[in-house]
Design a protein around this motif. Sequence first.
Motif, PDB file in Angstrom:
ATOM      1  N   SER A 121      58.214  33.091  14.417  1.00  9.99           N
ATOM      2  CA  SER A 121      57.004  33.904  14.303  1.00  9.99           C
ATOM      3  C   SER A 121      56.326  33.940  12.804  1.00  9.99           C
ATOM      4  O   SER A 121      57.120  33.549  11.702  1.00  9.99           O
ATOM      5  CB  SER A 121      56.960  35.597  14.686  1.00  9.99           C
TER       6      SER A 121
ATOM      7  N   GLY B 282      50.058  31.370  11.198  1.00  9.48           N
ATOM      8  CA  GLY B 282      48.519  31.704  11.102  1.00  9.48           C
ATOM      9  C   GLY B 282      47.723  31.112  10.568  1.00  9.48           C
ATOM     10  O   GLY B 282      48.229  29.831  10.199  1.00  9.48           O
ATOM     11  N   LEU B 283      46.355  31.377  10.446  1.00  4.48           N
ATOM     12  CA  LEU B 283      45.406  30.501   9.709  1.00  4.48           C
ATOM     13  C   LEU B 283      45.181  31.292   8.260  1.00  4.48           C
ATOM     14  O   LEU B 283      45.147  32.734   8.083  1.00  4.48           O
ATOM     15  CB  LEU B 283      44.016  30.549  10.126  1.00  4.48           C
TER      16      LEU B 283
ATOM     17  N   LEU C 257      51.976  33.191   3.521  1.00  6.40           N
ATOM     18  CA  LEU C 257      52.461  33.462   4.621  1.00  6.40           C
ATOM     19  C   LEU C 257      54.167  33.388   4.712  1.00  6.40           C
ATOM     20  O   LEU C 257      54.551  33.021   3.960  1.00  6.40           O
ATOM     21  CB  LEU C 257      52.117  32.395   5.898  1.00  6.40           C
TER      22      LEU C 257
ATOM     23  N   THR D  32      55.761  27.639  15.289  1.00  5.08           N
ATOM     24  CA  THR D  32      55.021  28.585  14.910  1.00  5.08           C
ATOM     25  C   THR D  32      53.919  27.760  13.957  1.00  5.08           C
ATOM     26  O   THR D  32      54.356  27.209  13.298  1.00  5.08           O
ATOM     27  CB  THR D  32      55.325  29.677  14.183  1.00  5.08           C
TER      28      THR D  32
ATOM     29  N   VAL E   8      51.102  26.825  11.574  1.00  5.00           N
ATOM     30  CA  VAL E   8      50.359  27.081  10.204  1.00  5.00           C
ATOM     31  C   VAL E   8      49.343  26.488   9.885  1.00  5.00           C
ATOM     32  O   VAL E   8      49.606  25.108   9.887  1.00  5.00           O
ATOM     33  CB  VAL E   8      51.518  27.061   9.016  1.00  5.00           C
TER      34      VAL E   8
END
Length: 120
Positions: free
Chosen positions: A7, A10-11, A18, A114, A116
């Motif tokens: 987990s 993301g952006l 991150l 996940t 990235v």
Amino acid sequence: QVQLVESGGGLVQAGGSLRLSCAASGRTFRSYAMGWFRQAPGKEREFVARIIWSGGNTYYTDSVKGRFTISRDNVKNMVYLQMNSLKPEDTAVYYCAVRRSPDLNEYDYWGQGTQVTVSS
């Protein structure tokens, strides 16, 4: 069997940070080390970093040295990847994996990954 769930993807804009997390469950006590890998579109999966459960020895691929930090929490069976100074070329699906043997550089269990994405 070992189950892994990543987990934290993301952006993020270039230069940002991150923190990825990997939750390990199952027979983790038989694991020697945990690793992070990544796969960018159209490219092969590549090694990013690894940490040995006992002692915490770490190793990184050259492209992330000084920017990424792998760590673990033995009590919670968690492994983390702190990623700073992110670059567009860090864009990839990131996977955590378990290495059971200290003698064989093979990873036996993998998470689902996940995403990235680093924008320029």
